[in-house]
Enzyme design. Sequence first.
Site, short mmCIF file in Angstrom:
data_model
loop_
_atom_site.label_atom_id
_atom_site.label_comp_id
_atom_site.label_asym_id
_atom_site.label_seq_id
_atom_site.Cartn_x
_atom_site.Cartn_y
_atom_site.Cartn_z
N ARG A 61 0.82 -1.21 0.00
CA ARG A 61 0.00 0.00 0.00
C ARG A 61 0.85 1.26 0.00
NH1 ARG A 61 -3.45 1.64 -2.63
NH2 ARG A 61 -4.24 -0.49 -2.48
N LYS A 112 2.40 24.21 -2.14
CA LYS A 112 1.04 23.69 -1.97
C LYS A 112 1.05 22.18 -2.19
CE LYS A 112 -0.96 28.09 -3.44
NZ LYS A 112 -1.72 28.83 -4.47
N LYS A 150 6.19 37.95 0.23
CA LYS A 150 4.90 38.07 -0.43
C LYS A 150 4.13 39.27 0.14
CE LYS A 150 3.04 34.55 -2.22
NZ LYS A 150 2.24 33.33 -2.49
N GLU A 193 7.39 39.45 -4.26
CA GLU A 193 6.14 39.50 -5.00
C GLU A 193 5.75 40.95 -5.31
OE1 GLU A 193 2.52 36.98 -3.95
OE2 GLU A 193 1.83 38.97 -3.33
N ASP A 199 2.38 38.68 -9.54
CA ASP A 199 1.21 37.96 -9.04
C ASP A 199 -0.09 38.52 -9.61
OD1 ASP A 199 0.05 35.95 -7.29
OD2 ASP A 199 -0.70 37.63 -6.11
#
Length: 285
Positions: free
Chosen positions: A102, A137, A169, A202, A224
């Site tokens: 698995r 992410k 950012k 950013e 961005d």
Amino acid sequence: MISEAQFQNELQILIANATREDVGDGDHSSLACIPDSAEGKAKLLVKDDGIIAGVEFAKMIFHYVDPKLTIETFIVDGTPVKYGDIVFHVSGSSQSILKAERMVLNSMQRMSAIATKTNKYVKLLEGTNTKILDTRKTTPGFRVAEKWAVKLGGGENHRFALYDMIMLKDNHIDFAGGIALAIAKTKAYLKEKQLDLKIIVEARDLNEVKEIIACGGIYRILLDNFDYEMTRKAVVFIGNQSLTESSGNINEETLRAYAECGVNYISSGALTHSVYNMDLSLKAI
């Protein structure tokens, strides 16, 4: 990105934790009905089309569970596969094969899905000078494998985590009191701590691009949620003073158009957070 030694260490941590999570105090299903001495053989069967990824990782898992297991590889990582292909055979203790099954399938199914999606994006960028990047992410605890899969699909890795690159950012900039202050404080911090980390900043509009350039010493500027026109203008203004990266709601329909604006990179969280596992199975033979 992190060093190769750190990368390998992360893989070992992942495997150890996955084994702890899945096996616990023993695979009682196998222990109950299969003798310790029983040996067997299984094949990794592809039941989908795409890019296979995780073959080498599967070997690491099998050998962690049982160093005596042997793997005969027929298809290597990063290769296009189709329904019915056999990627490898694994032989040895039947209990060990079942114990690792698995973990191997979960890892390879997700890694192959990521490699497949990445490869699709890479093909959409063919003929441009733009490279596709992943993001942070990722699935908690599985990042190292997911970023490996992006590379196998032909993409590039962004920073690995919070510690291997500076990325200022919008929230960093706002909390620090503005772009110039954020960058100045960052440079002072790196000097004080004697850290050699690249800085990405950013920008939310062209005025912020100009502020960033005025500060100097920035490795890459993240554009961005810029539209095409703003992106083209930013690329021309920046020139060779920094690398450029587009991000924010860029998908398969808009990817190439952003690349044609002249950016060096496009980053996409979708490579790792929006994929459907490739269908693979491990069958006794």
